[in-house]
Design an enzyme around this catalytic site. Structure first.
Site, PDB file in Angstrom:
ATOM      1  N   SER A   8     -15.089  50.919 -19.503  1.00  0.00           N
ATOM      2  CA  SER A   8     -13.972  52.018 -19.822  1.00  0.00           C
ATOM      3  C   SER A   8     -14.195  51.739 -21.096  1.00  0.00           C
ATOM      4  O   SER A   8     -15.172  51.155 -22.367  1.00  0.00           O
ATOM      5  CB  SER A   8     -12.873  51.338 -18.969  1.00  0.00           C
ATOM      6  OG  SER A   8     -12.684  50.325 -19.629  1.00  0.00           O
ATOM      7  N   GLU A  10     -12.673  52.515 -25.528  1.00  0.00           N
ATOM      8  CA  GLU A  10     -11.813  52.558 -26.419  1.00  0.00           C
ATOM      9  C   GLU A  10     -11.725  52.979 -27.496  1.00  0.00           C
ATOM     10  O   GLU A  10     -13.435  52.682 -28.629  1.00  0.00           O
ATOM     11  CB  GLU A  10     -10.949  50.883 -26.634  1.00  0.00           C
ATOM     12  CG  GLU A  10     -10.115  51.573 -27.634  1.00  0.00           C
ATOM     13  CD  GLU A  10      -9.588  49.496 -28.366  1.00  0.00           C
ATOM     14  OE1 GLU A  10      -8.788  49.010 -27.459  1.00  0.00           O
ATOM     15  OE2 GLU A  10      -9.444  49.363 -29.688  1.00  0.00           O
ATOM     16  N   THR A  41      -5.830  54.102 -29.421  1.00  0.00           N
ATOM     17  CA  THR A  41      -5.023  52.889 -29.581  1.00  0.00           C
ATOM     18  C   THR A  41      -3.547  53.486 -30.404  1.00  0.00           C
ATOM     19  O   THR A  41      -3.754  54.518 -31.117  1.00  0.00           O
ATOM     20  CB  THR A  41      -6.228  52.318 -30.457  1.00  0.00           C
ATOM     21  OG1 THR A  41      -6.290  52.567 -32.152  1.00  0.00           O
ATOM     22  CG2 THR A  41      -7.146  51.160 -30.351  1.00  0.00           C
ATOM     23  N   ALA A  44      -2.076  50.061 -36.426  1.00  0.00           N
ATOM     24  CA  ALA A  44      -0.618  48.579 -36.425  1.00  0.00           C
ATOM     25  C   ALA A  44       0.930  48.842 -37.203  1.00  0.00           C
ATOM     26  O   ALA A  44       0.330  49.743 -38.104  1.00  0.00           O
ATOM     27  CB  ALA A  44      -1.368  47.677 -37.640  1.00  0.00           C
ATOM     28  N   ASP A 102       1.105  44.481 -33.993  1.00  0.00           N
ATOM     29  CA  ASP A 102       0.708  43.482 -35.207  1.00  0.00           C
ATOM     30  C   ASP A 102       1.432  44.651 -35.804  1.00  0.00           C
ATOM     31  O   ASP A 102       1.449  45.711 -35.565  1.00  0.00           O
ATOM     32  CB  ASP A 102      -1.058  43.640 -35.836  1.00  0.00           C
ATOM     33  CG  ASP A 102      -1.849  41.908 -34.927  1.00  0.00           C
ATOM     34  OD1 ASP A 102      -0.880  41.250 -34.238  1.00  0.00           O
ATOM     35  OD2 ASP A 102      -2.936  42.630 -34.746  1.00  0.00           O
ATOM     36  N   ALA A 118      11.557  42.134 -28.287  1.00  0.00           N
ATOM     37  CA  ALA A 118      11.031  41.364 -28.259  1.00  0.00           C
ATOM     38  C   ALA A 118      10.096  40.673 -28.270  1.00  0.00           C
ATOM     39  O   ALA A 118       8.780  40.234 -29.270  1.00  0.00           O
ATOM     40  CB  ALA A 118      12.427  39.760 -28.536  1.00  0.00           C
ATOM     41  N   ASP A 153      -1.620  31.450 -24.991  1.00  0.00           N
ATOM     42  CA  ASP A 153      -2.217  32.047 -24.504  1.00  0.00           C
ATOM     43  C   ASP A 153      -2.378  32.487 -23.044  1.00  0.00           C
ATOM     44  O   ASP A 153      -2.403  33.700 -21.912  1.00  0.00           O
ATOM     45  CB  ASP A 153      -3.618  32.547 -24.648  1.00  0.00           C
ATOM     46  CG  ASP A 153      -3.209  32.395 -26.060  1.00  0.00           C
ATOM     47  OD1 ASP A 153      -2.560  33.166 -26.836  1.00  0.00           O
ATOM     48  OD2 ASP A 153      -4.861  31.955 -27.167  1.00  0.00           O
ATOM     49  N   PHE A 211     -12.881  40.955 -39.534  1.00  0.00           N
ATOM     50  CA  PHE A 211     -11.824  41.231 -38.101  1.00  0.00           C
ATOM     51  C   PHE A 211     -11.899  40.447 -37.291  1.00  0.00           C
ATOM     52  O   PHE A 211     -10.394  39.788 -36.753  1.00  0.00           O
ATOM     53  CB  PHE A 211     -12.336  42.959 -37.794  1.00  0.00           C
ATOM     54  CG  PHE A 211     -11.237  43.287 -36.365  1.00  0.00           C
ATOM     55  CD1 PHE A 211     -10.067  43.726 -36.714  1.00  0.00           C
ATOM     56  CD2 PHE A 211     -11.773  43.991 -35.355  1.00  0.00           C
ATOM     57  CE1 PHE A 211      -9.432  43.563 -35.373  1.00  0.00           C
ATOM     58  CE2 PHE A 211     -11.287  44.953 -34.586  1.00  0.00           C
ATOM     59  CZ  PHE A 211      -9.820  44.490 -35.034  1.00  0.00           C
ATOM     60  N   HIS A 260     -15.228  46.482 -21.253  1.00  0.00           N
ATOM     61  CA  HIS A 260     -14.376  47.217 -21.755  1.00  0.00           C
ATOM     62  C   HIS A 260     -15.285  47.360 -22.772  1.00  0.00           C
ATOM     63  O   HIS A 260     -14.585  46.341 -24.085  1.00  0.00           O
ATOM     64  CB  HIS A 260     -12.889  47.132 -22.018  1.00  0.00           C
ATOM     65  CG  HIS A 260     -11.809  48.000 -22.475  1.00  0.00           C
ATOM     66  ND1 HIS A 260     -11.565  49.423 -21.981  1.00  0.00           N
ATOM     67  CD2 HIS A 260     -11.496  48.030 -23.907  1.00  0.00           C
ATOM     68  CE1 HIS A 260     -10.593  50.092 -23.128  1.00  0.00           C
ATOM     69  NE2 HIS A 260     -10.575  49.210 -23.846  1.00  0.00           N
TER      70      HIS A 260
END
Ligand code: FAD
Length: 289
Positions: A8, A10, A41, A44, A102, A118, A153, A211, A260
C-alpha cells in the site's frame, strides 16, 4: 523464494497545481502494482483538512484505487471530526487511518480541543461505533516521543485495537529487528490485529534524519556512515534502493506479507524496491498477444 508482499502507498495532499500533477504522476506509476489501498495524509494540526478531502475524493473517483483517508483529533471538536468522517463515507470512502495527530509546527505537545477527542483511542471508538469504517491506526516500533514508559507504545496500541481498530501501520524504522521485537511484544500483549511495517524509502538522507529525530525513529550509525560515503561518491540513489530492498526482504523472510510505503509523492524509489521484491504489474494477456 518468498511470495511477493501486498503493498500500500501513502501520499500527501498537493497544495499547488504543480504538486497535483506530481501526485497524479505518482499514482500513474504506482497504480499498476495493484496496491491494497492508497492513503492520503492529514497535515499536522489539521492544516490540510480541505486538501485531504479533495485529494481523497479525486483519487476515489478517478484512480480506480481503494483510498483511505487519514484523520486526526487536532484542532477540531468531536462533532466536526465525525462530520469529516461522515463526509468521506458519503463520498464512498470507508477506510480511515485514525490518529491523534501532531500539533502544528512550533506548538509543542498535543493539547486536545476543548470539545474534541482527548486521544486516538477515543477517536477510534467513535469511528468504530458508526459501523461504517475499516480503521487503521499508527504503531511505534521505536519509542514514540510521548511514550511514558517502556510498554507505553504496546499498551496504547492494544487500547486502540480494543477500541475497534482493524489493523496497525508502523512509523518508519531502519532495522528489521526493531520491527520483530515490537511484533513479539505486541503478540505477548494479546494484540492479534495485523501490524504492517511502514517503509520509508530514503530519497534524501538529511531530510529523513531530521524527520526521524522528530518522530523518535532510531538512526543506526552504520546507516549514517553509509550515506555519508555514498553521498561523497554520488551514489546515494543506489544505496537507498539497496538499503530499502534489504530491509523489506528481511521483513518478508521474517513472515511479513504486507508493506506500507511512505512515498512522499515520489514514485521511482518505491517502484524500484517493489520490482526488486517481485511486486510487478500484472502483464495482461491482451498486451502480449
Ligand atoms: P497514539 O497511539 O495516540 O500515541 C502515540 C504514543 O504516545 C502512544 O503509543 C503512547 O506511548 C503515547 N500516548 C499518547 N497518548 C497517551 C495518553 N493519553 N496516555 C499515555 N500515553 C499516551 N500525523 C498527522 O498529523 N497527519 C497524518 O496524516 C499522519 N499520518 C500518520 C500515519 C502513520 C501510519 C503514523 C504511524 C503516523 C502518522 N502521523 C500523522 C503522526 C502521528 O499523528 C503522530 O505520531 C502522533 O504524535 C501520534 O498519533 P497516533 O494516533 O499514532 O498515536
Amino acid at each position: 523464494m518468498t511470495d511477493a508482499p501486498a503493498v500500500s502507498f501513502e501520499f500527501f495532499p498537493p497544495k499547488t497545481l504543480e504538486a497535483s500533477f506530481r501526485l497524479w504522476d505518482t499514482v500513474q506509476v504506482l497504480a499498476p502494482l495493484e496496491p491494497r489501498f492508497v492513503s492520503v495524509t492529514y497535515g499536522a494540526g489539521g492544516t490540510t483538512r480541505e486538501l485531504t478531502r479533495d485529494a481523497v475524493g479525486t483519487l476515489h473517483k478517478h484512480s480506480g484505487l481503494n483510498v483511505a483517508a487519514h484523520l486526526t483529533c487536532v484542532n477540531a471538536s468531536k462533532a466536526e471530526t465525525l462530520e469529516i468522517a461522515e463526509g468521506f463515507a458519503r463520498a464512498g470512502v470507508t477506510e480511515i487511518v485514525a490518529l491523534r495527530g501532531d500539533p502544528p509546527k512550533g506548538e509543542g505537545s498535543f493539547t486536545p480541543h476543548p470539545e474534541g477527542f482527548a486521544n486516538s483511542a477515543e477517536l477510534v471508538e467513535a469511528l468504530a461505533g458508526t459501523g461504517k469504517f475499516t480503521i487503521r491506526v499508527g504503531a511505534y516500533p521505536d519509542p514514540h516521543p510521548d511514550a511514558r514508559h517502556e510498554t507505553s507504545d504496546v499498551d496504547w496500541l492494544k487500547r486502540k485495537i480494543d477500541a475497534g481498530a482493524d489493523e496497525a501501520i508502523t512509523q518508519f524504522f531502519f532495522e528489521a529487528d526493531t520491527f520483530f521485537r515490537f511484533r513479539d511484544r505486541c503478540a505477548k500483549a494479546g494484540i492479534d490485529a495485523p501490524i504492517v511495517p511502514g517503509i520509508m524509502p530514503i530519497e534524501n538522507w538529511a531530510g529523513i534524519k531530521r524527520f526521524a529525530k522528530m518522530c523518535g525513529a532510531v538512526i543506526p550509525d552504520w546507516l549514517d556512515r553509509a550515506f555519508d560515503r555514498a553521498e561523497r561518491d554520488g551514489r546515494s540513489d543506489l544505496l537507498a534502493t539497496a538499503v530499502c530492498t534489504e530491509l523489506c526482504t528481511q521483513l518478508i523472510e521474517g513472515g511479513v506479507d504486507k508493506l506500507h510505503f511512505y512515498t512522499l509523492n515520489k514514485p521511482e524509489l518505491t517502484r524500484d524496491v517493489c520490482f526488486a521484491l517481485g511486486v510487478k504489474p500484472e502483464m495482461k494477456l491482451e498486451h502480449v498477444a
